[in-house]
Write a protein that holds these residues in place. Structure first.
Motif, short mmCIF file in Angstrom:
data_model
loop_
_atom_site.label_atom_id
_atom_site.label_comp_id
_atom_site.label_asym_id
_atom_site.label_seq_id
_atom_site.Cartn_x
_atom_site.Cartn_y
_atom_site.Cartn_z
N MET A 19 -9.49 -12.77 -10.04
CA MET A 19 -8.59 -12.47 -8.92
C MET A 19 -7.86 -11.15 -9.14
O MET A 19 -7.64 -10.39 -8.19
N ARG A 20 -7.48 -10.87 -10.37
CA ARG A 20 -6.81 -9.60 -10.65
C ARG A 20 -7.73 -8.41 -10.37
O ARG A 20 -7.30 -7.38 -9.84
N SER A 21 -9.00 -8.56 -10.69
CA SER A 21 -9.95 -7.49 -10.41
C SER A 21 -10.06 -7.24 -8.92
O SER A 21 -10.08 -6.08 -8.46
N LEU A 22 -10.10 -8.31 -8.13
CA LEU A 22 -10.22 -8.15 -6.68
C LEU A 22 -8.96 -7.50 -6.10
O LEU A 22 -9.05 -6.56 -5.30
N VAL A 23 -7.79 -7.99 -6.48
CA VAL A 23 -6.54 -7.44 -5.93
C VAL A 23 -6.36 -5.99 -6.37
O VAL A 23 -5.87 -5.15 -5.62
N ARG A 24 -6.77 -5.69 -7.60
CA ARG A 24 -6.64 -4.32 -8.10
C ARG A 24 -7.51 -3.37 -7.29
O ARG A 24 -7.07 -2.27 -6.91
N ASN A 25 -8.75 -3.76 -7.02
CA ASN A 25 -9.66 -2.87 -6.29
C ASN A 25 -9.36 -2.81 -4.80
O ASN A 25 -9.49 -1.76 -4.18
N PHE A 26 -8.96 -3.94 -4.22
CA PHE A 26 -8.65 -3.98 -2.79
C PHE A 26 -7.14 -4.01 -2.62
O PHE A 26 -6.56 -4.99 -2.15
N ASN A 27 -6.51 -2.90 -2.99
CA ASN A 27 -5.05 -2.82 -2.93
C ASN A 27 -4.60 -2.25 -1.60
O ASN A 27 -5.41 -1.96 -0.71
N VAL A 28 -3.28 -2.06 -1.45
CA VAL A 28 -2.74 -1.63 -0.17
C VAL A 28 -3.15 -0.21 0.17
O VAL A 28 -3.26 0.16 1.35
N TYR A 29 -3.41 0.62 -0.83
CA TYR A 29 -3.83 1.99 -0.55
C TYR A 29 -5.24 2.00 0.03
O TYR A 29 -5.56 2.84 0.89
N ARG A 30 -6.05 1.11 -0.43
CA ARG A 30 -7.38 0.97 0.16
C ARG A 30 -7.27 0.46 1.59
O ARG A 30 -7.99 0.93 2.48
N TRP A 31 -6.39 -0.51 1.82
CA TRP A 31 -6.15 -1.03 3.18
C TRP A 31 -5.74 0.09 4.12
O TRP A 31 -6.33 0.27 5.20
N ALA A 32 -4.74 0.87 3.71
CA ALA A 32 -4.28 1.97 4.55
C ALA A 32 -5.34 3.05 4.66
O ALA A 32 -5.54 3.64 5.74
N GLY A 33 -6.06 3.30 3.54
CA GLY A 33 -7.08 4.34 3.56
C GLY A 33 -8.19 4.04 4.55
O GLY A 33 -8.66 4.94 5.25
N HIS A 34 -8.60 2.78 4.63
CA HIS A 34 -9.65 2.42 5.58
C HIS A 34 -9.18 2.63 7.02
O HIS A 34 -9.93 3.15 7.86
N MET A 35 -7.97 2.22 7.32
CA MET A 35 -7.46 2.42 8.68
C MET A 35 -7.32 3.90 9.00
O MET A 35 -7.71 4.36 10.09
N LEU A 36 -6.76 4.66 8.07
CA LEU A 36 -6.55 6.09 8.32
C LEU A 36 -7.88 6.84 8.37
O LEU A 36 -8.02 7.80 9.14
N ARG A 37 -8.84 6.43 7.56
CA ARG A 37 -10.15 7.07 7.62
C ARG A 37 -10.83 6.80 8.96
O ARG A 37 -11.43 7.71 9.56
N ASP A 38 -10.72 5.56 9.45
CA ASP A 38 -11.27 5.26 10.77
C ASP A 38 -10.54 6.08 11.84
O ASP A 38 -11.16 6.56 12.80
N ALA A 39 -9.22 6.21 11.67
CA ALA A 39 -8.45 7.02 12.62
C ALA A 39 -8.89 8.47 12.59
O ALA A 39 -9.02 9.13 13.63
N ALA A 40 -9.14 9.00 11.37
CA ALA A 40 -9.58 10.39 11.25
C ALA A 40 -10.92 10.60 11.93
O ALA A 40 -11.14 11.62 12.60
N ARG A 41 -11.82 9.62 11.79
CA ARG A 41 -13.12 9.73 12.44
C ARG A 41 -12.97 9.76 13.96
O ARG A 41 -13.60 10.58 14.64
N LEU A 42 -12.12 8.89 14.48
CA LEU A 42 -11.91 8.86 15.93
C LEU A 42 -11.22 10.12 16.42
O LEU A 42 -11.53 10.64 17.50
N ARG A 43 -10.25 10.63 15.63
CA ARG A 43 -9.58 11.87 16.02
C ARG A 43 -10.56 13.04 16.05
O ARG A 43 -10.54 13.86 16.96
N GLN A 44 -11.44 13.09 15.05
CA GLN A 44 -12.41 14.17 15.01
C GLN A 44 -13.36 14.09 16.20
O GLN A 44 -13.69 15.11 16.83
N ARG A 45 -13.79 12.88 16.53
CA ARG A 45 -14.67 12.71 17.67
C ARG A 45 -13.99 13.13 18.96
O ARG A 45 -14.58 13.80 19.81
#
Length: 757
Positions: free
Chosen positions: A712-738
């Protein structure tokens, strides 16, 4: 890629056996029916044959009967029974006595009495030698009755013919079953090859829908699944790309790189009701506190990395004293990294918008916790007004016409549309932190269309789980006129596109323990000493807001049941329940707090001993540092929410256990249960299940604890809040670029048209 072979013979039997069973059942039904029909046909044939024989012998029998020549009648009978089917003959006088009969005539028949109105009767009669067919025919001359002729036929040939018929029927059915089975297996084999060819083409990107002009179109059987398979492949590709390009841990620096790289340093604005830091007047001066909120825990870590502006309701008693002339204050205290912009609400606005519509209406509507939502027009009006106030603040804080706006939670369902109308180019990311109900339940809300319209002002709309995302899409489909692309998970409404995705939220993975951080051993000693517990006492921890959705009552009941079932644990186990007061002005919450206190008191009275109570209720706010001490000191953490979007307490407990010890008991009704499979997953409504899980957690071997916690520690470490925000912001960047590319194309097209004119 090699074509996979058709499944084994065992799998082929799935096609053959049902047919064999069907035909076997058919034979079971048909064979007796064939026997019956065969018997009827032959009986009818014997009736006709008897009639013909009687007619043929009529003249001779009348003559011999008149002459009373029994010898000639006997000769006639003996010649007649030379026919293999005609078994016996007899002649009876009008008085009903046998005058002449063959030696084979059964005595049991006597004179065959007829009861038919037409004077003729045929029947099958059982004899010791087997069934026989009996028919009679009256001999008359004019009006004079001379007697009657009785004809007896053997029926052995009928049995032989019936047996032959049964053999033929069974043989035909067997051949049919074999042929149809072979055809089915052949068709299945060809279909399997066609399916595999289609899948292979899809994996290679060769298949297109049938409406395409491309030759590599999907087969008709494959066509309904092409969209689903493409969606699955897209998700797999994204996850694979993430694992390849983001193999290193997501950190604040990595998030900053994303912001400055893909978003080119665009301004980030966060909107939430709860502020990340509250300034409170105390006898010792102004004190800074952090509220107990999973939302704050997650988003605050993102803001530290983004250095943007957080817009929130200023609710602290000293909040006004600490802001500048523009209602801004730099936070965190001592190490400022972003700006907090406070919005002031009157008591009436707070009562209607926050306590009323948001928490008496939307909160119970979205949680399956058996509390009825309450909707009032006055609360709705305040909700609209406050959403507009916050939207105006976003617009005033924006330094450009296309900021990135992160809207948090159910308090601001209308804000995305309000901001969109003022800033059409803004990228608005709305995250709904609580569950989304099914479409039928959502229909309870009188303003359902307005809420959906407001949320669809977002560029990206996020939920914790695919289930909540699906519920939202179902609600949109039911109550609004939109176009929903299920494959791409997009909604087109009013000419605008909204991406609807699931982004499981997480926590900021803590830095390695510093010199000032208490070790696990020190934390265990400190906490047990402060609670006056024995050093070896087993300790459970529950951390929640004092809310009816968190399953605190059910948690206490599980503890009580565990002590009932395991009396040896009395005096050896204590549950510390940290319950931060929340929405205390609402009657439902007041009643719930009273129930919690009463149940804790009852259980303590029942099981308390000298210096020992099984439940320690701390209905007060605790700092993050204090919570960390409890997490490290506890042998088990109980998260028994009745319905929860994610529940970050579970992940905080895991992150705090640097010793890889401790056991997490987790409700199946939390979003976290979809990720943390090594936790002990329970149904909190099932009290015995919770009690058994608690006992299992308290007695779990250390090696099993380590295996579970390490995973469980490995999962929480890899899928942390920065990854959560990064995925949303990366999707936003893709849409903004389009959108920017499309904007340039439209501008160039308009310019070309003007030049052409």
């Amino acid at each position: 890629m090699n074509m996979p072979p058709f499944p084994s013979f065992r799998l082929s039997l799935r096609f053959i056996l049902p047919l064999v069973l069907v035909f076997g059942l058919g034979a079971f039904v048909v064979v007796p029916l064939v026997d019956t029909l065969t018997l009827r046909w032959f009986v009818k044939d014997l009736d006709t044959r008897s009639q013909l024989l009687a007619t043929a012998m009529q003249d001779q029998m009348v003559y011999y009967a008149e002459e009373k020549s029994n010898a000639r009648i006997t000769q006639l009978f003996n010649r007649a029974i030379e026919d293999e089917r005609l078994y016996a003959l007899a002649f009876c006088n009008p008085e009903g006595k046998i005058v002449v009969k063959t030696a084979t005539y059964p005595d049991m028949l006597g004179c065959w009495n007829t009861t038919a109105t037409d004077g003729k009767r045929a029947s099958l009669v059982q004899t010791p030698q087997g069934p026989i067919h009996v028919a009679d025919s009256q001999l008359v001359r004019g009006d004079e009755n001379l007697g009657k002729l009785i004809l007896v036929h053997g029926t052995n040939f009928i049995e032989r013919r019936s047996a032959d018929s049964r053999k033929y029927v069974i043989l035909i059915l067997g051949i049919l079953a074999l042929v149809i089975s072979l055809i089915n297996v052949l068709v299945a084999h060809l279909s399997w090859r066609g399916w595999m060819r289609s899948v292979r083409g899809l994996l290679r990107g060769e298949l297109l829908p049938q409406s395409s002009t491309n030759d590599q179109a999907a087969s008709p059987e494959m066509q309904p699944l092409v969209g689903d398979l493409r969606a699955l492949l897209r998700e797999y590709h994204v996850e694979r790309q993430d694992s390849q390009t983001n193999s290193e841990l997501w950190t604040p620096d990595k998030l900053k790189e994303l912001l400055h790289g893909e978003l080119a340093g665009d301004q980030v604005l966060v909107v939430s009701n709860r502020e990340p830091y509250i300034h409170v007047d105390t006898p010792d001066g102004i004190e800074v506190r952090r509220p107990a909120s999973g939302l704050v825990t997650a988003v605050e870590a993102v803001m530290r990395a983004c250095s943007g502006t957080w817009i929130a309701h200023g609710s602290g008693s000293a909040d006004r004293k600490t802001v500048d002339d523009h209602d801004r204050v730099q936070v965190p205290p001592g190490d400022p990294s972003y700006t907090l912009r406070r919005i002031w609400l009157s008591k009436e606005e707070e009562l209607g918008y926050y306590y009323g519509f948001a928490n008496e209406g939307l909160w119970p509507l979205c949680h399956i916790a058996h509390v009825r939502p309450v909707f009032r027009t006055s609360d709705w009006e305040r909700y609209v007004e406050v959403n507009q106030r916050f939207a105006d603040a976003v617009i005033s804080e924006a330094r450009s016409d296309d900021p990135v706006v992160l809207v948090q939670d159910y308090h601001f369902a209308l804000l995305p549309r309000m901001v969109r109308e003022a800033l059409p180019k803004a990228t608005i990311i709305t995250f709904w932190h609580i569950p989304w109900p099914n479409s039928e339940s959502f229909g309870i809300c009188p303003w359902r269309e307005e809420i959906l319209d407001g949320l669809l002002g977002s560029t990206i709309l996020g939920f914790h789980t695919p289930f909540h995302r699906k519920n939202f899409l179902d609600s949109v489909d039911r109550y609004l006129e939109t176009r929903i692309e299920t494959e791409a998970s997009t909604v087109t409404y009013g000419g605008e596109l909204t991406q609807v995705e699931n982004y499981p939220i997480s926590i900021a993975w803590p830095q390695p323990d510093g010199p000032d951080t208490l070790s696990v051993a020190d934390a265990r000693t400190l906490v047990r000493t402060s609670l006056a517990l024995a050093p070896g006492c087993l300790l459970g921890i529950g951390v929640d807001r004092l809310d009816y959705t968190k399953g605190i009552i059910e948690r206490f009941q599980a503890v009580e049941r565990m002590l009932e079932l395991s009396p040896a644990m009395v005096g050896k186990f204590t549950l510390v329940q940290i319950a931060a007061p929340s929405r205390s002005s609402l009657e439902e919450y007041q009643a719930f707090e009273a129930r919690v206190r009463a149940l804790a008191h009852k259980i303590n009275l029942r099981f308390s001993q000298e210096g020992y109570v099984p439940i320690v209720l701390k209905a007060e706010h605790h700092s993050q540092e204090q919570l960390q001490q409890f997490y490290r000191a506890a042998d088990v953490c109980m998260v028994t929410s009745l319905h929860d979007g994610m529940n970050l307490v579970a992940k905080e407990y895991i992150a705090a256990r640097t010793d890889e010890r401790g056991v997490l008991i987790l409700s199946q009704f939390t979003g976290a249960s979809r990720e943390l499979h090594e936790a002990l997953i329970i149904n909190p409504y099932h009290i015995e299940e919770g009690a058994n899980a608690l006992l299992r957690a308290l007695t779990m071997p250390e090696n099993e604890q380590r295996e579970r916690m390490r995973s469980m520690r490995s999962l929480v470490r890899n899928f942390n809040v920065y990854r959560w925000a990064g995925h949303m912001l990366r999707d936003a960047a893709r849409l903004r670029q389009r959108e920017r590319v499309m904007s340039k194309i439209r501008s160039q097209s308009r310019a070309s048209l003007r030049r052409a004119v």
